[in-house]
Design a protein around this motif. Structure first.
Motif, PDB file in Angstrom:
ATOM      1  N   ALA A 110       2.588   1.388  10.978  1.00 25.49           N
ATOM      2  CA  ALA A 110       2.047   1.313   9.621  1.00 25.49           C
ATOM      3  C   ALA A 110       1.366  -0.043   9.442  1.00 25.49           C
ATOM      4  CB  ALA A 110       3.137   1.539   8.583  1.00 25.49           C
ATOM      5  N   ALA A 111       0.759  -0.532  10.536  1.00 20.67           N
ATOM      6  CA  ALA A 111       0.042  -1.812  10.550  1.00 20.67           C
ATOM      7  C   ALA A 111       0.904  -2.892   9.881  1.00 20.67           C
ATOM      8  CB  ALA A 111      -1.333  -1.664   9.913  1.00 20.67           C
ATOM      9  N   CYS A 112       0.323  -3.632   8.943  1.00 16.62           N
ATOM     10  CA  CYS A 112       1.062  -4.764   8.361  1.00 16.62           C
ATOM     11  C   CYS A 112       2.252  -4.329   7.518  1.00 16.62           C
ATOM     12  CB  CYS A 112       0.130  -5.628   7.528  1.00 16.62           C
ATOM     13  SG  CYS A 112      -1.168  -6.368   8.511  1.00 16.62           S
ATOM     14  N   TYR A 185      -8.613   5.177   2.677  1.00 19.58           N
ATOM     15  CA  TYR A 185      -9.076   3.818   2.946  1.00 19.58           C
ATOM     16  C   TYR A 185      -9.175   3.524   4.450  1.00 19.58           C
ATOM     17  CZ  TYR A 185      -7.958   2.961  -1.991  1.00 19.58           C
ATOM     18  OH  TYR A 185      -7.905   2.991  -3.352  1.00 19.58           O
ATOM     19  N   LYS A 186      -9.151   4.546   5.276  1.00 16.08           N
ATOM     20  CA  LYS A 186      -9.045   4.365   6.729  1.00 16.08           C
ATOM     21  C   LYS A 186     -10.150   3.498   7.321  1.00 16.08           C
ATOM     22  CE  LYS A 186     -11.351   8.786   7.574  1.00 16.08           C
ATOM     23  NZ  LYS A 186     -12.652   8.249   7.926  1.00 16.08           N
ATOM     24  N   ASP A 187     -11.336   3.490   6.693  1.00 12.83           N
ATOM     25  CA  ASP A 187     -12.454   2.756   7.293  1.00 12.83           C
ATOM     26  C   ASP A 187     -12.572   1.309   6.814  1.00 12.83           C
ATOM     27  OD1 ASP A 187     -13.105   5.089   8.617  1.00 12.83           O
ATOM     28  OD2 ASP A 187     -14.447   5.773   7.017  1.00 12.83           O
ATOM     29  N   LEU A 188     -11.636   0.866   5.987  1.00 16.34           N
ATOM     30  CA  LEU A 188     -11.732  -0.508   5.474  1.00 16.34           C
ATOM     31  C   LEU A 188     -10.985  -1.508   6.356  1.00 16.34           C
ATOM     32  CD1 LEU A 188     -11.341  -0.073   1.604  1.00 16.34           C
ATOM     33  CD2 LEU A 188     -13.418  -0.280   2.971  1.00 16.34           C
ATOM     34  N   LEU A 189     -10.086  -0.991   7.181  1.00 18.80           N
ATOM     35  CA  LEU A 189      -9.279  -1.864   8.042  1.00 18.80           C
ATOM     36  C   LEU A 189      -8.815  -1.004   9.201  1.00 18.80           C
ATOM     37  CD1 LEU A 189      -7.674  -4.419   8.631  1.00 18.80           C
ATOM     38  CD2 LEU A 189      -6.039  -3.767   6.881  1.00 18.80           C
ATOM     39  N   TRP A 190      -9.440  -1.224  10.377  1.00 20.64           N
ATOM     40  CA  TRP A 190      -9.144  -0.304  11.472  1.00 20.64           C
ATOM     41  C   TRP A 190      -9.538  -0.898  12.813  1.00 20.64           C
ATOM     42  CZ3 TRP A 190     -13.068   3.578  13.452  1.00 20.64           C
ATOM     43  CH2 TRP A 190     -14.363   3.237  13.105  1.00 20.64           C
ATOM     44  N   VAL A 210     -11.649  -4.212  12.751  1.00 22.57           N
ATOM     45  CA  VAL A 210     -12.780  -4.345  11.832  1.00 22.57           C
ATOM     46  C   VAL A 210     -12.200  -4.306  10.418  1.00 22.57           C
ATOM     47  CG1 VAL A 210     -14.944  -3.324  11.051  1.00 22.57           C
ATOM     48  CG2 VAL A 210     -14.267  -3.105  13.463  1.00 22.57           C
ATOM     49  N   MET A 211     -12.622  -5.233   9.557  1.00 23.95           N
ATOM     50  CA  MET A 211     -12.019  -5.280   8.216  1.00 23.95           C
ATOM     51  C   MET A 211     -13.054  -5.611   7.145  1.00 23.95           C
ATOM     52  SD  MET A 211      -8.752  -7.509   6.908  1.00 23.95           S
ATOM     53  CE  MET A 211      -9.554  -9.087   6.850  1.00 23.95           C
ATOM     54  N   GLU A 212     -13.015  -4.847   6.065  1.00 25.44           N
ATOM     55  CA  GLU A 212     -13.796  -5.178   4.861  1.00 25.44           C
ATOM     56  C   GLU A 212     -12.887  -6.016   3.968  1.00 25.44           C
ATOM     57  OE1 GLU A 212     -16.918  -4.437   4.287  1.00 25.44           O
ATOM     58  OE2 GLU A 212     -17.141  -3.227   6.098  1.00 25.44           O
ATOM     59  N   GLY A 310      -3.231  -1.772   7.051  1.00 23.12           N
ATOM     60  CA  GLY A 310      -4.172  -0.733   7.473  1.00 23.12           C
ATOM     61  C   GLY A 310      -3.600   0.660   7.271  1.00 23.12           C
ATOM     62  N   GLY A 311      -4.465   1.554   6.861  1.00 23.33           N
ATOM     63  CA  GLY A 311      -4.044   2.940   6.570  1.00 23.33           C
ATOM     64  C   GLY A 311      -4.803   3.521   5.391  1.00 23.33           C
ATOM     65  N   PHE A 312      -4.698   2.898   4.194  1.00 22.18           N
ATOM     66  CA  PHE A 312      -3.782   1.829   3.853  1.00 22.18           C
ATOM     67  C   PHE A 312      -2.359   2.372   3.766  1.00 22.18           C
ATOM     68  CE2 PHE A 312      -7.301  -0.468   1.287  1.00 22.18           C
ATOM     69  CZ  PHE A 312      -7.787  -1.045   2.434  1.00 22.18           C
ATOM     70  N   ALA A 313      -1.407   1.516   4.119  1.00 23.92           N
ATOM     71  CA  ALA A 313       0.012   1.817   3.957  1.00 23.92           C
ATOM     72  C   ALA A 313       0.655   0.603   3.305  1.00 23.92           C
ATOM     73  CB  ALA A 313       0.644   2.086   5.310  1.00 23.92           C
ATOM     74  N   TRP A 314       1.566   0.819   2.389  1.00 19.25           N
ATOM     75  CA  TRP A 314       2.211  -0.303   1.707  1.00 19.25           C
ATOM     76  C   TRP A 314       3.596   0.112   1.222  1.00 19.25           C
ATOM     77  CZ3 TRP A 314      -1.628   2.747  -0.211  1.00 19.25           C
ATOM     78  CH2 TRP A 314      -1.438   3.352  -1.465  1.00 19.25           C
ATOM     79  N   GLY A 315       4.372  -0.879   0.807  1.00 16.63           N
ATOM     80  CA  GLY A 315       5.700  -0.550   0.312  1.00 16.63           C
ATOM     81  C   GLY A 315       6.526  -1.773   0.004  1.00 16.63           C
ATOM     82  N   SER A 316       7.743  -1.504  -0.469  1.00 21.78           N
ATOM     83  CA  SER A 316       8.652  -2.590  -0.856  1.00 21.78           C
ATOM     84  C   SER A 316      10.068  -2.251  -0.426  1.00 21.78           C
ATOM     85  CB  SER A 316       8.630  -2.759  -2.381  1.00 21.78           C
ATOM     86  OG  SER A 316       9.284  -1.654  -2.973  1.00 21.78           O
TER      87      SER A 316
END
Ligand code: ACO
Length: 321
Positions: A110-112, A185-190, A210-212, A310-316
């Motif tokens: 899940a990347a970062c 959001y897959k193409d913004l950070l991959w 590659v990152m926007e 990246g993914g984007f994937a996020w959480g807490s």
């Protein structure tokens, strides 16, 4: 039942890469990097040093802190987007290094946000009775997927590992985890390319991240802000209940925005970004280990961990230490 963190550990490669050195590699400056990101220097793995090597060191430190032997571990979950090999998983390679066998071992990608995902999965499995003790590791060699001529990314990323030992316990522990993803959001950070691609083309142009950046920044602040409030609401806790925010170390400005949303002074935020840069899935457990070892994080305190990638994937993850 809950799961509790009973030991932390981390590992950093020896090689320090400073902003001054990057000035000689790409069109950038120490001033730009520090003002825009909060990064001063980062660690880079030695040739041949893999995510398994770094994870191994971090895992052994976490086991020592927990006072456990590798044979006490029933589950190994590794978060990495830079595995040593396509397979076996880094978790299996690590399990073998530790001389243990039989329990489940697998990687989470899940990347970062990987460590938050891995912690959540391990917590569920422990509470479900799959094992009594788990090793959860975030380990990365981001330097291997960086284009060192791309100033938009090469100034940010770095290598390292962090680990925790989790034990099934009637005392809380991990109070909640919340995971999210949105593949639009897959193409913004991959990283454009992997094993199902044309090998000849890949050999000529090895895949690099590659990152926007500015768009990632905008969505990260929005989603992480929602995420930390979701964690507090789910536990019926006020913002003032948090002793420490232990955020993913991607950008000091993102971290400061989340701290403002939580009305938390920066003195209650664990920051390692200046020295570590963005170590992706390793950054949260690395920061946790630093703050445990220097005595800031104490037993009984309430910690809020968050990450976005990246993914984007996020959480807490909200937990009582
Ligand atoms: N040095 C000097 N100038 C630079 C550099 C650099 N290293 N990089 C970009 N610039 C320039 C740009 O070209 C641009 O110039 P222009 O105005 O002439 O076009 C200018 O600086 C501003 O660029 P922005 O991209 O708008 O800068 P921003 O303030 O957004 O900062 C950064 C860039 C640091 C990348 C930021 O957007 C960021 O941190 N984004 C989020 C990263 C993140 O959180 N990633 C998630 C986890 S990573 C994972 O999952 C693997």
């Amino acid at each position: 039942m809950y799961s509790r963190i009973i030991g932390t550990g981390s590992a950093l490669p020896e090689r320090v890469l400073t902003n001054a050195e990057l000035e000689a590699m790409v069109d950038t400056s120490d001033k730009w990097i520090f003002e825009r990101t909060g990064i001063r220097e980062r660690r880079i793995a030695a040739p041949g040093q893999t995510s398994t090597d770094l994870g191994d060191t971090a895992a052994r430190a976490a086991l020592a802190a927990a006072g456990l032997a590798p044979s006490d571990i029933g589950l190994v979950v590794v978060a990495t987007c830079t595995p040593e090999k396509v397979f076996p998983s880094t978790a299996c390679l690590l399990q073998n290094r530790l001389g243990i066998a039989g329990g489940p071992a697998f990687d989470v990608v899940a990347a970062c946000a990987g460590f938050i995902y891995a912690l959540s999965v391990a917590d569920s499995l422990l509470r479900g009775g799959v094992a009594d003790t788990a090793l959860v590791v975030g380990t990365e060699t981001m330097s291997r997927i960086i284009d060192w001529q791309d100033r938009r990314t090469c100034i940010l990323f770095a290598d390292g590992a962090g680990a925790v030992v989790l034990r099934r316990d009637p005392t809380p522990g991990i109070l909640s985890t919340h995971l999210h993803a949105d593949g639009k959001y897959k193409d913004l950070l991959w990283v454009p390319g992997w094993v199902s691609d044309d090998y000849a083309a890949l050999a000529e142009h090895p895949p690099h991240m590659v990152m926007e950046g500015s768009e990632v920044f905008r969505v990260a602040v929005e989603k992480l802000g929602e995420s930390v409030e979701e964690a507090l609401a789910a536990n019926g806790l006020d913002k003032s209940a948090i002793d420490w925010l232990i955020p993913h170390q991607a950008n000091l400005r993102i971290i400061a925005a989340i701290a403002r949303r939580l009305r938390l002074p920066m003195e209650q935020v664990v920051l390692t970004i200046a020295e570590h840069g963005n170590t992706s899935a390793a950054s949260v457990p690395l920061a946790l280990d630093v703050a445990v070892r220097d005595g800031r994080v104490k037993p009984g305190q309430t910690l809020l961990l968050e990450a976005f990638g990246g993914g984007f994937a996020w959480g807490s993850a909200l937990l009582r230490f």
